[in-house]
Design a protein around this motif. Sequence first.
Motif, PDB file in Angstrom:
ATOM      1  N   ALA A  32       0.995  -1.174  -0.115  1.00  0.00           N
ATOM      2  CA  ALA A  32       0.009  -0.033   0.084  1.00  0.00           C
ATOM      3  C   ALA A  32       0.967   1.156  -0.137  1.00  0.00           C
ATOM      4  O   ALA A  32       0.663   2.107  -0.710  1.00  0.00           O
ATOM      5  CB  ALA A  32      -0.916  -0.157   1.148  1.00  0.00           C
ATOM      6  N   GLN A  33       1.815   1.263   0.668  1.00  0.00           N
ATOM      7  CA  GLN A  33       2.889   2.252   0.717  1.00  0.00           C
ATOM      8  C   GLN A  33       3.435   2.559  -0.605  1.00  0.00           C
ATOM      9  O   GLN A  33       3.644   3.820  -1.097  1.00  0.00           O
ATOM     10  CB  GLN A  33       4.142   2.262   1.712  1.00  0.00           C
ATOM     11  CG  GLN A  33       3.652   2.427   3.002  1.00  0.00           C
ATOM     12  CD  GLN A  33       4.954   2.526   4.108  1.00  0.00           C
ATOM     13  OE1 GLN A  33       5.920   1.731   3.864  1.00  0.00           O
ATOM     14  NE2 GLN A  33       4.849   3.335   4.985  1.00  0.00           N
ATOM     15  N   GLN A  34       3.835   1.391  -1.327  1.00  0.00           N
ATOM     16  CA  GLN A  34       4.403   1.746  -2.576  1.00  0.00           C
ATOM     17  C   GLN A  34       3.368   2.126  -3.579  1.00  0.00           C
ATOM     18  O   GLN A  34       3.768   3.079  -4.423  1.00  0.00           O
ATOM     19  CB  GLN A  34       4.701   0.129  -3.120  1.00  0.00           C
ATOM     20  CG  GLN A  34       6.070  -0.485  -2.352  1.00  0.00           C
ATOM     21  CD  GLN A  34       6.197  -1.878  -2.764  1.00  0.00           C
ATOM     22  OE1 GLN A  34       5.348  -2.581  -3.618  1.00  0.00           O
ATOM     23  NE2 GLN A  34       7.491  -2.185  -2.219  1.00  0.00           N
ATOM     24  N   ALA A  35       2.273   1.699  -3.390  1.00  0.00           N
ATOM     25  CA  ALA A  35       0.973   2.192  -4.409  1.00  0.00           C
ATOM     26  C   ALA A  35       0.857   3.773  -4.159  1.00  0.00           C
ATOM     27  O   ALA A  35       0.701   4.532  -5.034  1.00  0.00           O
ATOM     28  CB  ALA A  35      -0.194   1.475  -4.097  1.00  0.00           C
ATOM     29  N   LEU A  36       1.192   4.229  -2.717  1.00  0.00           N
ATOM     30  CA  LEU A  36       0.819   5.634  -2.400  1.00  0.00           C
ATOM     31  C   LEU A  36       2.001   6.370  -2.871  1.00  0.00           C
ATOM     32  O   LEU A  36       1.903   7.552  -3.500  1.00  0.00           O
ATOM     33  CB  LEU A  36       0.812   5.816  -0.977  1.00  0.00           C
ATOM     34  CG  LEU A  36       0.479   7.186  -0.409  1.00  0.00           C
ATOM     35  CD1 LEU A  36      -0.843   7.261  -0.715  1.00  0.00           C
ATOM     36  CD2 LEU A  36       0.668   7.178   1.267  1.00  0.00           C
ATOM     37  N   ARG A  37       3.274   5.775  -2.993  1.00  0.00           N
ATOM     38  CA  ARG A  37       4.359   6.500  -3.732  1.00  0.00           C
ATOM     39  C   ARG A  37       4.188   6.547  -5.159  1.00  0.00           C
ATOM     40  O   ARG A  37       4.559   7.786  -5.676  1.00  0.00           O
ATOM     41  CB  ARG A  37       5.603   5.695  -3.239  1.00  0.00           C
ATOM     42  CG  ARG A  37       6.282   6.019  -1.959  1.00  0.00           C
ATOM     43  CD  ARG A  37       7.368   5.523  -1.600  1.00  0.00           C
ATOM     44  NE  ARG A  37       7.738   4.068  -1.946  1.00  0.00           N
ATOM     45  CZ  ARG A  37       7.579   3.227  -0.732  1.00  0.00           C
ATOM     46  NH1 ARG A  37       7.473   3.623   0.375  1.00  0.00           N
ATOM     47  NH2 ARG A  37       7.595   1.980  -1.078  1.00  0.00           N
ATOM     48  N   ALA A  38       3.590   5.622  -5.589  1.00  0.00           N
ATOM     49  CA  ALA A  38       3.165   5.706  -7.228  1.00  0.00           C
ATOM     50  C   ALA A  38       2.474   6.856  -7.499  1.00  0.00           C
ATOM     51  O   ALA A  38       2.584   7.472  -8.637  1.00  0.00           O
ATOM     52  CB  ALA A  38       2.864   4.785  -7.754  1.00  0.00           C
ATOM     53  N   ILE A  39       1.283   6.953  -6.805  1.00  0.00           N
ATOM     54  CA  ILE A  39       0.274   7.927  -6.853  1.00  0.00           C
ATOM     55  C   ILE A  39       1.220   9.551  -6.428  1.00  0.00           C
ATOM     56  O   ILE A  39       0.854  10.540  -7.382  1.00  0.00           O
ATOM     57  CB  ILE A  39      -0.707   7.943  -5.886  1.00  0.00           C
ATOM     58  CG1 ILE A  39      -1.744   6.553  -6.156  1.00  0.00           C
ATOM     59  CG2 ILE A  39      -1.641   9.374  -6.069  1.00  0.00           C
ATOM     60  CD1 ILE A  39      -2.681   6.242  -5.165  1.00  0.00           C
ATOM     61  N   GLN A  40       2.027   9.461  -5.481  1.00  0.00           N
ATOM     62  CA  GLN A  40       2.610  10.847  -5.268  1.00  0.00           C
ATOM     63  C   GLN A  40       3.534  11.120  -6.350  1.00  0.00           C
ATOM     64  O   GLN A  40       3.636  12.389  -6.655  1.00  0.00           O
ATOM     65  CB  GLN A  40       3.296  10.524  -3.961  1.00  0.00           C
ATOM     66  CG  GLN A  40       4.185  11.819  -3.603  1.00  0.00           C
ATOM     67  CD  GLN A  40       5.004  11.483  -2.216  1.00  0.00           C
ATOM     68  OE1 GLN A  40       5.166  10.441  -1.910  1.00  0.00           O
ATOM     69  NE2 GLN A  40       5.272  12.747  -1.723  1.00  0.00           N
ATOM     70  N   ALA A  41       4.146  10.236  -7.082  1.00  0.00           N
ATOM     71  CA  ALA A  41       5.020  10.392  -8.195  1.00  0.00           C
ATOM     72  C   ALA A  41       4.350  10.524  -9.736  1.00  0.00           C
ATOM     73  O   ALA A  41       5.078  10.998 -10.525  1.00  0.00           O
ATOM     74  CB  ALA A  41       6.193   9.480  -8.202  1.00  0.00           C
TER      75      ALA A  41
ATOM     76  N   ARG B 171     -11.863  -6.670 -14.337  1.00  0.00           N
ATOM     77  CA  ARG B 171     -10.378  -6.699 -14.574  1.00  0.00           C
ATOM     78  C   ARG B 171     -10.063  -5.311 -13.898  1.00  0.00           C
ATOM     79  O   ARG B 171     -10.371  -4.306 -14.205  1.00  0.00           O
ATOM     80  CB  ARG B 171      -9.940  -6.662 -15.814  1.00  0.00           C
ATOM     81  CG  ARG B 171      -8.594  -6.978 -15.908  1.00  0.00           C
ATOM     82  CD  ARG B 171      -7.958  -6.765 -17.529  1.00  0.00           C
ATOM     83  NE  ARG B 171      -8.166  -5.609 -17.909  1.00  0.00           N
ATOM     84  CZ  ARG B 171      -7.782  -5.114 -19.145  1.00  0.00           C
ATOM     85  NH1 ARG B 171      -7.122  -6.148 -20.016  1.00  0.00           N
ATOM     86  NH2 ARG B 171      -7.621  -4.007 -19.739  1.00  0.00           N
ATOM     87  N   TYR B 172      -8.802  -5.561 -12.983  1.00  0.00           N
ATOM     88  CA  TYR B 172      -8.363  -4.617 -12.073  1.00  0.00           C
ATOM     89  C   TYR B 172      -6.889  -4.328 -12.772  1.00  0.00           C
ATOM     90  O   TYR B 172      -5.965  -5.020 -12.743  1.00  0.00           O
ATOM     91  CB  TYR B 172      -8.237  -4.852 -10.497  1.00  0.00           C
ATOM     92  CG  TYR B 172      -9.453  -4.967 -10.079  1.00  0.00           C
ATOM     93  CD1 TYR B 172     -10.029  -3.917  -9.263  1.00  0.00           C
ATOM     94  CD2 TYR B 172     -10.350  -6.299 -10.160  1.00  0.00           C
ATOM     95  CE1 TYR B 172     -11.455  -4.069  -8.674  1.00  0.00           C
ATOM     96  CE2 TYR B 172     -11.414  -6.257  -9.473  1.00  0.00           C
ATOM     97  CZ  TYR B 172     -11.933  -5.273  -9.012  1.00  0.00           C
ATOM     98  OH  TYR B 172     -13.209  -5.415  -8.183  1.00  0.00           O
ATOM     99  N   ASP B 173      -6.648  -2.927 -13.347  1.00  0.00           N
ATOM    100  CA  ASP B 173      -5.140  -2.765 -13.763  1.00  0.00           C
ATOM    101  C   ASP B 173      -4.530  -2.190 -12.633  1.00  0.00           C
ATOM    102  O   ASP B 173      -4.907  -2.058 -11.536  1.00  0.00           O
ATOM    103  CB  ASP B 173      -5.497  -1.252 -14.877  1.00  0.00           C
ATOM    104  CG  ASP B 173      -6.156  -0.195 -14.400  1.00  0.00           C
ATOM    105  OD1 ASP B 173      -6.190   0.070 -13.210  1.00  0.00           O
ATOM    106  OD2 ASP B 173      -6.631   0.666 -15.033  1.00  0.00           O
ATOM    107  N   PRO B 174      -2.937  -2.113 -12.789  1.00  0.00           N
ATOM    108  CA  PRO B 174      -2.290  -1.633 -11.722  1.00  0.00           C
ATOM    109  C   PRO B 174      -2.722  -0.351 -10.895  1.00  0.00           C
ATOM    110  O   PRO B 174      -2.340  -0.263  -9.947  1.00  0.00           O
ATOM    111  CB  PRO B 174      -0.924  -1.363 -12.613  1.00  0.00           C
ATOM    112  CG  PRO B 174      -1.152  -2.245 -13.739  1.00  0.00           C
ATOM    113  CD  PRO B 174      -2.581  -2.382 -14.023  1.00  0.00           C
TER     114      PRO B 174
ATOM    115  N   ILE C  40      -4.429   0.352  -1.069  1.00  0.00           N
ATOM    116  CA  ILE C  40      -4.639   1.413   0.000  1.00  0.00           C
ATOM    117  C   ILE C  40      -5.720   1.409   1.042  1.00  0.00           C
ATOM    118  O   ILE C  40      -6.023   1.613   1.983  1.00  0.00           O
ATOM    119  CB  ILE C  40      -4.475   2.673  -0.682  1.00  0.00           C
ATOM    120  CG1 ILE C  40      -2.913   2.999  -1.344  1.00  0.00           C
ATOM    121  CG2 ILE C  40      -4.652   4.059   0.483  1.00  0.00           C
ATOM    122  CD1 ILE C  40      -2.748   4.154  -2.234  1.00  0.00           C
ATOM    123  N   ILE C  41      -6.800   1.217   0.187  1.00  0.00           N
ATOM    124  CA  ILE C  41      -8.254   0.945   0.786  1.00  0.00           C
ATOM    125  C   ILE C  41      -8.080  -0.094   1.831  1.00  0.00           C
ATOM    126  O   ILE C  41      -8.541  -0.044   2.940  1.00  0.00           O
ATOM    127  CB  ILE C  41      -9.284   0.662  -0.224  1.00  0.00           C
ATOM    128  CG1 ILE C  41      -9.509   1.990  -1.316  1.00  0.00           C
ATOM    129  CG2 ILE C  41     -10.637   0.390   0.280  1.00  0.00           C
ATOM    130  CD1 ILE C  41     -10.366   1.558  -2.209  1.00  0.00           C
TER     131      ILE C  41
END
Length: 239
Positions: free
Chosen positions: A98-107, A159-162, A170-171
């Motif tokens: 979830a942290q990785q996903a958050l960093r991807a959103i941030q970047a 289908r869930y994309d990345p 995160i949810i």
Amino acid sequence: MRTVDVARESGYSVQQVRDLERLGVVPPAARSANGYRSYTPAHVHALRAYRGLAGAVGPVAARRMLTKLRSETLTEAASTISAVHVRLTREREEALRAQQALRAIQAEAHPPEPEQQESDAMTITQLAAALGVRPSTLRFWEQEGLVTPERVTSLRARRYDPSAIGAARIIAALRSTGYGIPQVRDIMASLGRPHGLCEARRILQRRLDQIAERTVALLRAGTDLAAVVTLTEDPPSAG
């Protein structure tokens, strides 16, 4: 051992020892002719183990687990305890994802190429298994507008994309931390703003800290748990 001795050795009060015996955390104490309780070191180990287990899995689950351990073979008991370690490890891994996903959103990472996106996509069954939730939970999150899968094939399968996978991670972490759907919706909606990102980072870090504390509590219970499962083993027969 008297009740006061067990209380002193286990770190509980006399009343707490009696209450935990009543709740089944420890087996019933023997009673003398005059009605006084008589405990053994096994009761002390069980009470100490309960403290660590309660910190790792919660008091209700800890009570059930100790009752279960007393009726299991050594092999079964070891498997039961190992499953708690596995569960905590999985929770930590999901929080880190979830942290990785958050960093991807941030970047503001660019979406992958179509062929990569296709290979990284998940079905609802795959994503539910990865998150440790039911498919119905993902469908509920979709109804609440928290995560939006694509619809593919003539059957309109999800289908869930990345991007959707990252949001779902995160949810799941937010829900595991105790946040309700309205709070999760507000946090997810705020991820495009610096303040929202900071809040989400703080929540996820707190989630990781809590998992670490629970893991340490389980480790502290280790010796006493070993005593619980070995003291309840039937002694080997002669010959």
